[in-house]
Motif scaffolding. Sequence first.
Motif, PDB file in Angstrom:
ATOM      1  N   VAL A  88       0.952  -1.198   0.008  1.00 23.00           N
ATOM      2  CA  VAL A  88       0.095  -0.086   0.029  1.00 23.00           C
ATOM      3  C   VAL A  88       0.841   1.164  -0.070  1.00 23.00           C
ATOM      4  O   VAL A  88       0.576   2.209  -0.685  1.00 23.00           O
ATOM      5  CB  VAL A  88      -1.018  -0.122   1.151  1.00 23.00           C
ATOM      6  N   ALA A  89       1.972   1.326   0.703  1.00 23.12           N
ATOM      7  CA  ALA A  89       2.852   2.480   0.934  1.00 23.12           C
ATOM      8  C   ALA A  89       3.604   2.524  -0.420  1.00 23.12           C
ATOM      9  O   ALA A  89       3.645   3.739  -1.029  1.00 23.12           O
ATOM     10  CB  ALA A  89       3.838   2.309   1.897  1.00 23.12           C
ATOM     11  N   GLY A  90       4.070   1.698  -1.136  1.00 23.38           N
ATOM     12  CA  GLY A  90       4.563   1.754  -2.325  1.00 23.38           C
ATOM     13  C   GLY A  90       3.717   2.251  -3.552  1.00 23.38           C
ATOM     14  O   GLY A  90       4.240   2.935  -4.191  1.00 23.38           O
ATOM     15  N   VAL A  91       2.564   1.612  -3.440  1.00 24.46           N
ATOM     16  CA  VAL A  91       1.512   2.235  -4.400  1.00 24.46           C
ATOM     17  C   VAL A  91       1.041   3.435  -4.255  1.00 24.46           C
ATOM     18  O   VAL A  91       0.919   4.325  -5.188  1.00 24.46           O
ATOM     19  CB  VAL A  91       0.354   1.164  -4.598  1.00 24.46           C
ATOM     20  N   ASN A  92       1.048   3.796  -2.780  1.00 22.37           N
ATOM     21  CA  ASN A  92       0.633   5.331  -2.639  1.00 22.37           C
ATOM     22  C   ASN A  92       1.594   6.322  -3.109  1.00 22.37           C
ATOM     23  O   ASN A  92       1.433   7.414  -3.535  1.00 22.37           O
ATOM     24  CB  ASN A  92       0.188   5.441  -1.121  1.00 22.37           C
ATOM     25  N   GLY A  93       2.952   5.953  -2.835  1.00 21.54           N
ATOM     26  CA  GLY A  93       4.118   6.734  -3.245  1.00 21.54           C
ATOM     27  C   GLY A  93       4.017   6.926  -4.633  1.00 21.54           C
ATOM     28  O   GLY A  93       4.217   8.168  -5.090  1.00 21.54           O
ATOM     29  N   VAL A  94       3.942   5.921  -5.515  1.00 20.72           N
ATOM     30  CA  VAL A  94       4.171   5.991  -6.794  1.00 20.72           C
ATOM     31  C   VAL A  94       2.809   6.716  -7.274  1.00 20.72           C
ATOM     32  O   VAL A  94       3.052   7.622  -8.336  1.00 20.72           O
ATOM     33  CB  VAL A  94       4.247   4.571  -7.621  1.00 20.72           C
ATOM     34  N   THR A  95       1.916   6.515  -6.868  1.00 25.53           N
ATOM     35  CA  THR A  95       0.606   7.189  -7.641  1.00 25.53           C
ATOM     36  C   THR A  95       0.440   8.685  -7.145  1.00 25.53           C
ATOM     37  O   THR A  95       0.027   9.583  -8.075  1.00 25.53           O
ATOM     38  CB  THR A  95      -0.709   6.510  -7.188  1.00 25.53           C
ATOM     39  N   SER A  96       1.102   8.776  -6.023  1.00 24.91           N
ATOM     40  CA  SER A  96       1.022  10.405  -5.663  1.00 24.91           C
ATOM     41  C   SER A  96       2.087  11.229  -6.470  1.00 24.91           C
ATOM     42  O   SER A  96       1.718  12.199  -7.002  1.00 24.91           O
ATOM     43  CB  SER A  96       1.428  10.539  -4.184  1.00 24.91           C
ATOM     44  N   VAL A  97       3.241  10.560  -7.179  1.00 20.03           N
ATOM     45  CA  VAL A  97       3.982  11.329  -7.827  1.00 20.03           C
ATOM     46  C   VAL A  97       3.328  11.134  -9.328  1.00 20.03           C
ATOM     47  O   VAL A  97       3.390  12.372 -10.127  1.00 20.03           O
ATOM     48  CB  VAL A  97       5.472  10.677  -8.028  1.00 20.03           C
ATOM     49  N   ALA A  98       2.799  10.073  -9.811  1.00 21.51           N
ATOM     50  CA  ALA A  98       2.132   9.976 -11.100  1.00 21.51           C
ATOM     51  C   ALA A  98       0.737  11.093 -11.178  1.00 21.51           C
ATOM     52  O   ALA A  98       0.901  11.616 -12.386  1.00 21.51           O
ATOM     53  CB  ALA A  98       1.655   8.647 -11.416  1.00 21.51           C
ATOM     54  N   GLU A  99       0.146  11.116 -10.190  1.00 18.67           N
ATOM     55  CA  GLU A  99      -1.114  12.040 -10.295  1.00 18.67           C
ATOM     56  C   GLU A  99      -0.382  13.635 -10.395  1.00 18.67           C
ATOM     57  O   GLU A  99      -1.138  14.582 -10.940  1.00 18.67           O
ATOM     58  CB  GLU A  99      -1.794  12.032  -9.130  1.00 18.67           C
ATOM     59  N   LYS A 100       0.788  13.765  -9.765  1.00 17.55           N
ATOM     60  CA  LYS A 100       1.242  15.247 -10.199  1.00 17.55           C
ATOM     61  C   LYS A 100       1.818  15.510 -11.459  1.00 17.55           C
ATOM     62  O   LYS A 100       1.602  16.648 -11.865  1.00 17.55           O
ATOM     63  CB  LYS A 100       2.331  15.415  -9.035  1.00 17.55           C
ATOM     64  N   PHE A 101       2.226  14.688 -12.165  1.00 20.75           N
ATOM     65  CA  PHE A 101       3.026  14.783 -13.419  1.00 20.75           C
ATOM     66  C   PHE A 101       2.218  14.268 -14.584  1.00 20.75           C
ATOM     67  O   PHE A 101       2.586  14.967 -15.683  1.00 20.75           O
ATOM     68  CB  PHE A 101       4.455  14.286 -13.218  1.00 20.75           C
TER      69      PHE A 101
END
Length: 151
Positions: free
Chosen positions: A28-41
């Motif tokens: 869950v932490a890995g997916v949250n971290g990657v999706t937060s960056v992907a949603e930004k860019f």
Amino acid sequence: MTYIRKELPIWIRPYFTIFSAVFVLSIVAGVNGVTSVAEKFLTGPMQEHALDATAGSISLVVLVQILLILRAHVRALKSLVVLLVIALISTLATYTTSSNAQVTVMSAILPLAALWLLNTRRFRGLWKRLCVMRRRRTRHRRLLRQLKRTR
């Protein structure tokens, strides 16, 4: 859950809950971290495909690392810690640009909890036991190879 615990070997029962919690929190932490960056860019339809692909790939990477941790590979444990730290940094890096700051802070708690669980006495006891099992496996394989050469 209790049915699973009754079927496990007696030595792993105290460690099962913490190990499964580390597994779930890491995914869950890995997916949250990657999706937060992907949603930004990323924007538009590319964002949805990228989010699906990254969530699946991070889940697969964490699964492989957890399986290697069960085999007592030190590099897998270190890489899991690095992945959790990267997830924490990427979540906190998007704090200023996020629309809801409370959700970002709650997302930052997940990698911190996983790192804390990796540092508990119970997980360290599991790691010591897994390392002993690995040494015994290696010694057993070495002895079998030597026996095959002498025959």
